[in-house]
Design an enzyme around this catalytic site. Structure first.
Site, PDB file in Angstrom:
ATOM      1  N   SER A 249       0.823  -1.201   0.000  1.00  0.00           N
ATOM      2  CA  SER A 249       0.000   0.000   0.000  1.00  0.00           C
ATOM      3  C   SER A 249       0.856   1.250   0.000  1.00  0.00           C
ATOM      4  O   SER A 249       1.842   1.337   0.736  1.00  0.00           O
ATOM      5  CB  SER A 249      -0.911   0.004   1.234  1.00  0.00           C
ATOM      6  OG  SER A 249      -1.469   1.261   1.470  1.00  0.00           O
ATOM      7  N   LYS A 250       0.468   2.245  -0.821  1.00  0.00           N
ATOM      8  CA  LYS A 250       1.207   3.505  -0.796  1.00  0.00           C
ATOM      9  C   LYS A 250       0.980   4.233   0.519  1.00  0.00           C
ATOM     10  O   LYS A 250       1.816   5.037   0.939  1.00  0.00           O
ATOM     11  CB  LYS A 250       0.822   4.387  -1.984  1.00  0.00           C
ATOM     12  CG  LYS A 250      -0.589   4.908  -2.021  1.00  0.00           C
ATOM     13  CD  LYS A 250      -0.785   5.755  -3.285  1.00  0.00           C
ATOM     14  CE  LYS A 250      -2.192   6.300  -3.408  1.00  0.00           C
ATOM     15  NZ  LYS A 250      -2.381   7.061  -4.647  1.00  0.00           N
ATOM     16  N   ARG A 251      -0.129   3.925   1.183  1.00  0.00           N
ATOM     17  CA  ARG A 251      -0.390   4.534   2.488  1.00  0.00           C
ATOM     18  C   ARG A 251       0.672   4.113   3.498  1.00  0.00           C
ATOM     19  O   ARG A 251       1.008   4.842   4.416  1.00  0.00           O
ATOM     20  CB  ARG A 251      -1.786   4.119   2.970  1.00  0.00           C
ATOM     21  CG  ARG A 251      -2.238   4.807   4.256  1.00  0.00           C
ATOM     22  CD  ARG A 251      -3.680   4.435   4.569  1.00  0.00           C
ATOM     23  NE  ARG A 251      -4.578   4.907   3.539  1.00  0.00           N
ATOM     24  CZ  ARG A 251      -5.679   4.255   3.148  1.00  0.00           C
ATOM     25  NH1 ARG A 251      -5.986   3.098   3.694  1.00  0.00           N
ATOM     26  NH2 ARG A 251      -6.454   4.750   2.211  1.00  0.00           N
TER      27      ARG A 251
END
Length: 481
Positions: A249-251
């Site tokens: 996830s880029k989060r």
């Protein structure tokens, strides 16, 4: 037979996440394998999440990955505009039509009322309050200029089913779906509405997206059905995991395509590896160029199970691409990384590239592989030990003086001549070749691992520097500083 049309519809919210790029890649591979079209659409209706320059990143990433769009912003096509923020009037028209058809309704509830529906954890569900307003009440509120949204009218009973081409039949109870907002108070659509309208108007035949949309697809189908539109075929993809428990996830700051390129992974290797995260070509091939992937791609090769992003496997594949390059191709991609090395400009560039190409997997390793050329520090005697070579510091004390003498007298200081002289020295001394070569290489570089053997390193350093290092290494073995 209808032309296959797939789309990639990213939001400009930052870098290109690996999962997003895989979605684009599969859409491209499927369209090209089917002789169809691949369309790019920018979903930028949520201004709160817009990241400056993110659209440029989308364009550049697709181009660098070798994914060529047939239609999209600035690319031509008969279904534009392909940027959602430029299509507001279209969404308003279709939202009002959906209200007239009974598939949606005006909602005038203010924030205070909506907050009153939430529990202590902030979780709430809209109660269809405004669905029960009369036509006259709605008209009066609109005439008075009251703010409103348009909500989808989800049936109170029953369920929605559809056939997914990866997961099979999917059924969701309508009680699990809320009357979500389709058109916001600023006149812009939500994803839930815009993607359906755009996919229909752009003639999208196959919708490829992540499995997180499996349960929400029935509400999209209600919109298709209300308008009397043909539903597209659905292809939902399992997630890419960073490990057995966490999604990539880029989060969470996980690597993007741009990050991997910046690290020095070969672009084609990244795309090749991403293709294998959820798809199998049906044979044992792992290294494939784009044309080979298009030829091999089939929906039957898609997996239901999540894939784990294995960076060591990507490193290996990147190394395979490095070694398959011509010297010219390698120079083109490696030069920016070579320039970060202190050795750049002090040694022959072609020679530096030649010794590192067989020995790197990612290009960012190049400076470290060459740092011995410009740095030479005291050698730990333990480095001379090699069980396989039957070498140690005592062997080095015998080898290095003789090697220094041999190399000083060589008429030519070329790799082949240096190697032949050191092998002859080993035979003369009744030693294994490896004993001499290992000790000389350690003495020249002060490193356990180098991009080449003793003769290659000596040629690169040159006669003067090689002799100086051999002398210094002997002094350290004698306990001198």
């Amino acid at each position: 037979m209808k032309e296959v049309r797939t789309r990639f519809a990213p939001s400009p919210t930052g870098y290109m996440h690996i999962g997003n790029l895989r979605t684009a890649l599969y859409g491209y591979l499927f369209a090209k394998k089917s002789g169809g079209k691949f369309i790019l659409r920018i979903e930028d209706t949520d201004s709160s999440r817009y990241v400056e320059d993110a659209v440029r990143v989308i364009y550049e990433t697709l181009a660098e990955a070798g994914i060529v769009c047939d239609e999209g912003p600035g690319m031509g096509g008969d279904c534009g505009p392909y940027i959602q923020s430029e299509r507001a009037a279209i969404y308003k028209e279709y939202a009002e039509k959906l209200v007239a058809l009974g598939g949606a309704y005006y909602c005038f509830c203010d924030k205070a009322r909506l907050d009153s529906l939430k529990d202590a954890n902030g979780v709430g569900r809209y109660d269809k309050h405004c669905l029960h307003l009369t036509k006259e009440e709605v008209a009066a509120k609109l005439a008075a200029g009251e703010p409103y949204v348009i909500r989808q009218n989800i049936p109170a009973e029953g369920s929605g089913s559809y056939e997914d081409l990866v997961y099979g039949k999917v059924t969701v109870d309508f009680k699990e779906i809320e009357d979500g907002v389709l058109l916001k108070s600023d006149g812009m659509p939500t994803y839930n509405f815009a993607n359906v309208v755009d996919d229909h108007l752009m003639g999208i035949t196959h919708v490829i997206r992540g499995s997180e949309y499996l349960s929400s697809t029935p509400k999209y189908n209600l919109i298709y059905d209300a308008f009397g539109w043909e539903r597209p075929a659905y292809i939902h993809l399992p997630p890419i995991m960073k490990n057995a428990h966490e999604k990539l996830s880029k989060r969470n700051g996980d690597a993007s395509f741009q990050d991997l390129v910046a690290k020095g992974y070969i672009r084609e290797a990244i795309v090749n590896y991403i293709a294998l995260l959820g798809w199998n070509p049906g044979d044992n091939r792992e290294k494939m160029n784009m044309e080979e992937m298009i030829d091999a791609f089939s929906l039957g090769g898609l997996h239901k199970a999540p894939s784990i992003f294995d960076e060591p496997k990507l490193r290996w594949l990147s190394g395979e691409y490095v070694r398959a390059m011509s010297a010219e191709q390698f120079a083109e991609v490696a030069l920016p990384f070579l320039k970060a090395s202190k050795a750049y400009g002090k040694f022959d560039t072609a020679a530096l590239l030649r010794i590192v190409q067989p020995r790197v997997e990612i290009l960012s390793e190049i400076p470290e592989k060459l740092d011995f050329l410009t740095g030479f520090s005291k050698i730990d005697e333990a480095l001379y030990f090699n069980k396989k070579m039957k070498s140690d510091a005592d062997v080095a004390r015998q080898v290095l003086p003789a090697a220094e003498d041999v190399l000083r007298r060589l008429p030519s200081f070329a790799n082949a001549d240096i190697y032949a002289a050191l092998v002859a020295l080993a035979q003369e001394r009744g030693m294994k070749n490896g004993q001499v070569l290992w000790c000389v290489r350690i003495a020249l570089t002060a490193k356990e691992s180098t991009p080449g053997g003793a003769s290659e390193m000596a040629e690169l350093l040159g006669r003067e520097e090689s002799l100086a290092r051999l002398a210094k290494a002997q002094a350290w073995l004698r306990g001198e500083e």
